[in-house]
Motif scaffolding. Structure first.
Motif, PDB file in Angstrom:
ATOM      1  N   GLN A  73       0.828  -1.205   0.000  1.00 16.31           N
ATOM      2  CA  GLN A  73       0.000   0.000   0.000  1.00 16.31           C
ATOM      3  C   GLN A  73       0.864   1.257   0.000  1.00 16.31           C
ATOM      4  O   GLN A  73       0.582   2.227  -0.714  1.00 16.31           O
ATOM      5  N   GLU A  77       1.318   4.121  -2.849  1.00 15.26           N
ATOM      6  CA  GLU A  77       1.232   5.526  -2.471  1.00 15.26           C
ATOM      7  C   GLU A  77       2.413   6.312  -3.032  1.00 15.26           C
ATOM      8  O   GLU A  77       2.266   7.434  -3.542  1.00 15.26           O
ATOM      9  N   LYS A  80       1.976   6.838  -6.729  1.00 11.96           N
ATOM     10  CA  LYS A  80       1.034   7.926  -6.985  1.00 11.96           C
ATOM     11  C   LYS A  80       1.704   9.280  -6.775  1.00 11.96           C
ATOM     12  O   LYS A  80       1.500  10.218  -7.557  1.00 11.96           O
ATOM     13  N   GLU A  81       2.530   9.387  -5.748  1.00  9.50           N
ATOM     14  CA  GLU A  81       3.234  10.639  -5.488  1.00  9.50           C
ATOM     15  C   GLU A  81       4.198  10.969  -6.628  1.00  9.50           C
ATOM     16  O   GLU A  81       4.421  12.134  -6.952  1.00  9.50           O
ATOM     17  N   GLU A 119      -5.327  -2.083  -5.390  1.00 11.05           N
ATOM     18  CA  GLU A 119      -4.747  -0.837  -4.887  1.00 11.05           C
ATOM     19  C   GLU A 119      -4.219   0.011  -6.050  1.00 11.05           C
ATOM     20  O   GLU A 119      -4.365   1.243  -6.049  1.00 11.05           O
ATOM     21  N   ARG A 122      -7.256   1.424  -7.912  1.00 10.75           N
ATOM     22  CA  ARG A 122      -7.890   2.459  -7.083  1.00 10.75           C
ATOM     23  C   ARG A 122      -7.148   3.792  -7.201  1.00 10.75           C
ATOM     24  O   ARG A 122      -7.748   4.860  -7.058  1.00 10.75           O
ATOM     25  N   ASN A 123      -5.856   3.730  -7.471  1.00 14.63           N
ATOM     26  CA  ASN A 123      -5.037   4.936  -7.575  1.00 14.63           C
ATOM     27  C   ASN A 123      -4.727   5.312  -9.022  1.00 14.63           C
ATOM     28  O   ASN A 123      -3.799   6.075  -9.285  1.00 14.63           O
ATOM     29  N   ASN A 124      -5.510   4.755  -9.951  1.00 12.91           N
ATOM     30  CA  ASN A 124      -5.382   5.079 -11.374  1.00 12.91           C
ATOM     31  C   ASN A 124      -3.993   4.764 -11.930  1.00 12.91           C
ATOM     32  O   ASN A 124      -3.455   5.493 -12.764  1.00 12.91           O
TER      33      ASN A 124
END
Length: 271
Positions: A73, A77, A80-81, A119, A122-124
């Motif tokens: 996860q 993250e 995504k950043e 996951e 969900r975060n494209n």
């Protein structure tokens, strides 16, 4: 950081040294990537997952590694950043099929990859799934691994499990990562398969069977899953580039032969 300006990903920063004694200067030049170009990152299961005792019968895997098994996860993250469009990861054959055969599926392994894929979605972030990145179940390795022609069908059975379980969300598939290195390293050096690296003949047997496995998995997806799941599938090829040592015809030919020896693979889609 809050309030900090970030540079868009279609901007490249160029720096140059002035001819005079002026300090280094930088100039910004806009260069746009083609529409549809995607930025991403890639990894291999053995390189990052760890979790060697999590749902795996045998403790001879990558121990902790980067602990992505427990930290996926946070990994997503971070992706995504970074603004990544995709993440290419590999599935551990052993984590899905501990004995190597499709008659015994490890549900804990299925759940882990389901969680990772969900996951990402969900975060494209598009999941790119590599079916094989060099970690073969030991039960199959002691039977000769890729030198055993029966592994072609076993690989296809394994791929089918992945298509069935993850194909509703995974639209980009890679059958085999770097097949040349998988064979030359595994059967030519004392680093991967000591039970099998006793003769150079094994390299050629491996190359034949690993390409047949790719072709068979490709056709399985193309004929049964492509229209249903609307995905694409291919293979990840690596190579070294060789230049002639001199201007002689022989050296030019030697360099050309060396390049072809590594990457001159027939049209795999038509095998």
């Amino acid at each position: 950081m809050p309030g900090e300006k970030t540079m868009p990903k279609n901007v490249l920063l160029f720096c140059y040294l002035a001819i005079t004694q002026n300090p280094v200067s930088c100039t910004t030049k806009i260069r746009r990537f083609p529409e549809g170009f995607m930025f991403g990152a890639s990894s291999g299961a053995y390189q990052v997952e760890g979790g060697y005792a999590e749902g795996v019968d045998d403790g001879s895997t990558g121990d902790v590694a980067a602990d992505s098994y427990h930290q996926y996860q946070r990994d997503v993250e971070l992706m995504k950043e970074l603004g990544l469009d995709f993440y290419r990861f590999s599935v551990s054959w052993t984590r899905i099929l501990p004995r190597g055969f499709a008659d015994s599926i490890n549900q804990a392994g299925i759940s882990y990859y389901n969680n990772l894929i969900d996951e990402l979605v969900r975060n494209n972030i598009k999941p790119f799934l590599t079916i094989y990145h060099w970690d073969m179940p030991w039960n199959l390795q002691v039977l000769g691994g890729w030198t055993n022609p029966f592994v072609v069908q076993l690989f296809t059975d394994y791929a089918k499990v992945l298509f069935d379980k993850f194909g509703d969300r995974v639209k980009y598939w890679v059958t085999v990562n770097d097949p040349r290195k998988a064979c030359s390293d595994e059967f030519n050096a004392d680093i991967k398969a000591p039970e099998a690296n006793n003769t150079g003949i094994a390299v050629y047997l491996c190359a034949k069977n690993i390409l047949l496995a790719h072709a068979q998995a490709y056709h399985l997806y193309d004929e049964k899953y492509r229209k249903l799941q609307n995905g694409t599938i291919g293979i990840a090829i690596n190579q070294n580039w060789y230049e002639p040592a001199s201007d002689t015809i022989d050296d030019y030919q030697a360099a050309a032969d060396a390049r072809q020896f590594e990457v001159s693979i027939p049209n795999l889609c038509n095998i």
